[in-house]
Design an enzyme around this catalytic site. Structure first.
Site, mmCIF file in Angstrom:
data_model
loop_
_atom_site.group_PDB
_atom_site.id
_atom_site.type_symbol
_atom_site.label_atom_id
_atom_site.label_comp_id
_atom_site.label_asym_id
_atom_site.label_seq_id
_atom_site.Cartn_x
_atom_site.Cartn_y
_atom_site.Cartn_z
ATOM 1 C CD GLU A 170 3.814 -23.824 58.281
ATOM 2 O OE1 GLU A 170 2.607 -23.061 57.899
ATOM 3 O OE2 GLU A 170 4.456 -23.543 59.307
ATOM 4 C CG ASP B 185 8.981 -26.818 59.723
ATOM 5 O OD1 ASP B 185 7.934 -27.288 59.544
ATOM 6 O OD2 ASP B 185 9.306 -25.632 59.342
#
Lengths: 533, 533
Positions: B222, B157
């Site tokens: 994350e 991400d």
């Protein structure tokens, strides 16, 4: 038919009563004398020569009102079309939609027979880039020298809106729920602009001539400081004679004070909008990597923004209240009679508590005749949901002060700049700070002017109640410019209700306000047609 | 071939030199004695029995590096594909892209022969709504009991990015300019994740067996607190035995300290992220209509945010520095030898001035071993360009504190909550205030561990220089979780350079760092393969 004909006088008496007293038929007139008639005429300050006009009203308006009721669905459909164009003026990415919106409105003006022109008003500068402004739509309908001419102003642009801001339905899709039309621009200001078009169309619909000439000024930058408009009105249209035959100016771009009682507005606060920029780096920085090693722009900006206003809303800028018009006893009394339910106002927004302990007079005065300062937000900082971990490199704090008589924008801007510069020097940050402003003066008219009285009669005809003569906390800078450009009396005739939530999530226009508003605009045109030229 | 064969020992000496000293061929070995060889072996702590492995490296790695150079274009192409998926984890509107990203990476893992699983980690709650989290991609490649097993972590991400934030090119379109690959996620963390895949593929490309077994944990949350990951690692994967055969853990999700010298990272700051919410009304309000009559949430929030940190970056929260590990003389000395150009650092971000008068040691310590507090922004307030005139109804201020040894997240959260509650009581506003936090502890490892020494040898092989053993100001909470879950030594092996601008506009990964990073990962796997099981 002349004044000397008794049967005419008899019908005139009926008309007088119907029109001015209770709108119910006068059943027993056999004993009415000429004296009585004359006395009634005096009472309503009617020149007997105007009675034929009044009687025409009597015939036309009821037909027209019925026509409006019958066409309600088509009015909603057209508003849906207008709302679907996201003409957000503050964000250049919607600029093409703004232009599309102006063209759409031009087509509608043409359909009602107006002569139109799109006026180029040049460019605006955003972040050093030149961006073309949407054109201003100017129009003329009718040029009968025996009729009064009204100049109508409205705007076609809207505030930004995203469903994720908390809208129940898509903001750019007009949806009816519980007798309310929800959508961005429904009440501010697409509904009112269309209201004029529908009212004009309704005359045609019942086969009657429009009782006034009209001039139109419809812009698409009102929510962004009406850039380019002042120059167009004062430096181009005025010298070209556009306003020469204008007798009255009417703007429908505000709201009733509450939700039930109509009002006519004779005063507005001005606005002074500030862009307070602090820069610490040429880009955003990772707060893990850079945190602790740089002077962060955000902490400087937050510090400056915290110097502006206290918890109670008192503005902390030195001398800011000095030029505010002193409160006189006679003005003070005005606020006591106004119908305003502060508890309903508080509940409608779910505020835990109102300022000034919720005192009605104080609330009204702080909306209308005292300045207020609001902190709007920060451009360049994290605004998304979630846990973004940047140190913004450049941030622009936004705040504005609503101006009141007798605050001059230039004077207020200087006070703010001086104050910010002083606080910045005290801060002693090595970062770059810059402040700029856009301002418009406050405005008031005399609510006893015949134009206001004519509008009041129109309101009474539609809503069977005397309107409150009110002021507003908001700002429509063009009001002053139109006053200057035309030299005529300017009147604000609101269509929407006080809980319409313009600028906010779930903006709406009540179906009733929309439909009765169309009738009101028609009645207003009739009333103005009867005023002396 | 055995250790007793002289010709083997001779080649072994060459291999030792080539591998550990200068990578240049040893031309004159005729006089080298067995004693010398043994002394060299001792010097590098090499078990003579491991020399066959070292010689295999000698053959394999040069071929592999050449293969990597030849395939550079295909590596860029694949990174372009990955960057094109806008897997922004903090904003639910990109959630489908996050899921797509995980599936894309799964396909790539399958292509290199890994066994993969998508692990459901449940839901997150945003604004009271349950939103499904993207699955975590877990994989296994090889299960040779004679090989060491490395667990690799990476994330798929990215932080949000809009061209209008100030990107030169579209953030989700990887573009090469001046030897740099610009795009969101290029360096954080899609480049490094793909780096592992390319390194693994390169072994296959030169017909060699992978020298280690691998386990993969690739997540897609994350940048948003790795929601769901801790529970998966500690409560599911660990009990299921996923970590039983793991010998080492490696994470490539950080950066060199500067732009030229590689480093290996043995410490990270933690983070404690705060959501400070103030609500004054159930919707945004028109500042003209409501300004002066309500207690505005923004002025309350700005007041609270102004209480947190002073101009110099000193955190004002009571007792916040109390548990910070005291600075010892021996640690203090470490900072003096680190190669770090503060003026280049300042210039790279165009900051007018650095904190702590730009003193190198102070700057490093405030990045690595002291906490810092950054104000990130405000959700719910105006953030667009232009002059939006709302009084926001509910605003959420975002700020975070980077945590250091020995600050415990729970203790810091309590200090912040107590401080904010105290300041809020002093404010005496009638509005609603609420504060919540997400936190992760700071982390440090022993940089003298053989795992770190192996990685250092790999770095030297690729970059011909000893890496700095560094710490970082950023936070990767999963580091601690992986340490707990595996009970093994965890190492951070950065691919990108210190000016890559992760989280910021124009994030990039140097082509050199990408390509040499792939080689580094291959060399690291080889070095780890030589460590005792």
């Amino acid at each position: 038919m002349t004044w000397s004909s008794f049967s005419f006088r008899l019908r005139a008496i009926k008309a007088l009563h119907l029109h001015y007293v209770n709108r119910s038929p006068v059943t027993n007139v056999s004993s009415v004398t000429v004296n009585c008639l004359l006395s009634l005429s005096r009472k309503y300050s009617i020149n007997p020569a105007d009675l034929p006009k009044i009687m025409a009203t009597e015939k036309t308006l009821p037909k027209l009102f019925k026509f409006v009721d019958q066409n309600a669905q088509s009015y909603k459909d057209l508003l849906k079309e207008a709302v679907a164009i996201p003409s957000v003026s503050c964000d250049p990415k919607y600029r093409e939609d703004c232009v599309r919106m102006v063209h759409w409105a031009r087509d509608k003006l043409k359909e009602i027979g107006a002569k139109t022109e799109l006026k180029d008003v040049g460019f605006q500068t955003i972040d050093g880039k030149e961006i073309k402004l949407p054109p201003v739509l100017v129009g003329t309908l009718g040029n009968d020298r025996n009729k009064n001419t009204i100049c109508l102003y409205g705007h076609l642009d809207v505030q930004p809106a995203l469903k994720s801001d908390g809208w129940v339905s898509e903001p750019f899709e007009l949806v009816e729920r519980d007798g309310k039309l929800f959508g961005r621009g429904s009440t501010d200001d697409k509904g009112p602009v269309l209201g004029w078009l529908h009212a004009i169309n309704a005359f045609k619909g019942v086969g009657e001539e429009l009782p006034v000439n009209l001039k139109f000024v419809f812009e698409c930058m009102e929510e962004s400081g009406s850039e380019g408009l002042d120059a167009l009105l004062l430096e181009k249209l005025k010298p070209a004679g556009f306003f020469d035959d204008v007798d009255y100016v009417c703007i429908s771009d505000n709201y009733w004070l509450g939700t039930k009682k109509p009002c006519i507005t004779y005063g507005l606060r001005g606005i002074s909008y500030y862009f307070l920029e602090v820069e610490c780096a040429k880009m955003d920085l990772h707060s893990g990597v850079y945190g602790g090693t740089v002077y962060e722009a955000m902490s400087d900006l937050i510090y400056l923004m915290d110097q502006l206003v206290d918890k109670e809303g008192k503005i902390l800028i030195t001398d800011i209240y000095k030029s505010v018009a002193p409160l006189m006893e006679n003005e003070k009394k005005l606020y006591t009679t106004i119908d305003f339910d502060t508890e309903a106002y508080r509940r409608s927004i779910a505020a835990p508590k109102l300022a000034h302990n919720g005192d009605k007079e104080q609330i009204l005065m702080h909306r209308w005749r005292y300045p207020s300062l609001s902190l709007h937000g920060i451009e360049g900082a994290a605004f998304q949901p979630g846990a973004k971990t940047v140190i913004p490199g450049k941030v622009i704090g936004k705040f504005s002060i609503r101006l009141v008589p007798n605050q001059e924008p230039e004077e207020v801007e200087k006070l703010v700049f001086d104050y910010i510069n002083k606080k910045w020097a005290e801060r002693g940050s090595p970062n770059k700070m810059r402040i700029s402003a856009q301002s418009g003066r406050a405005w008031t008219e005399n609510p006893d002017h015949p134009h206001y009285q004519a509008a009041a009669r129109a309101v009474k005809m539609i809503f069977q109640t005397e309107p409150d003569m009110s002021r507003e906390g908001g700002s429509i800078p063009v009001t002053i410019t139109l006053q200057q450009a035309s030299g005529r009396n300017v009147l604000l005739l609101p269509m929407g209700a006080g809980d319409d939530m313009a600028h906010s999530q779930n903006e709406k226009l009540n179906v009733r306000n929309y439909i009765e508003g169309i009738k009101l605009f028609a009645a207003y045109m009739f009333e103005v047609s009867k005023l002396p030229k």
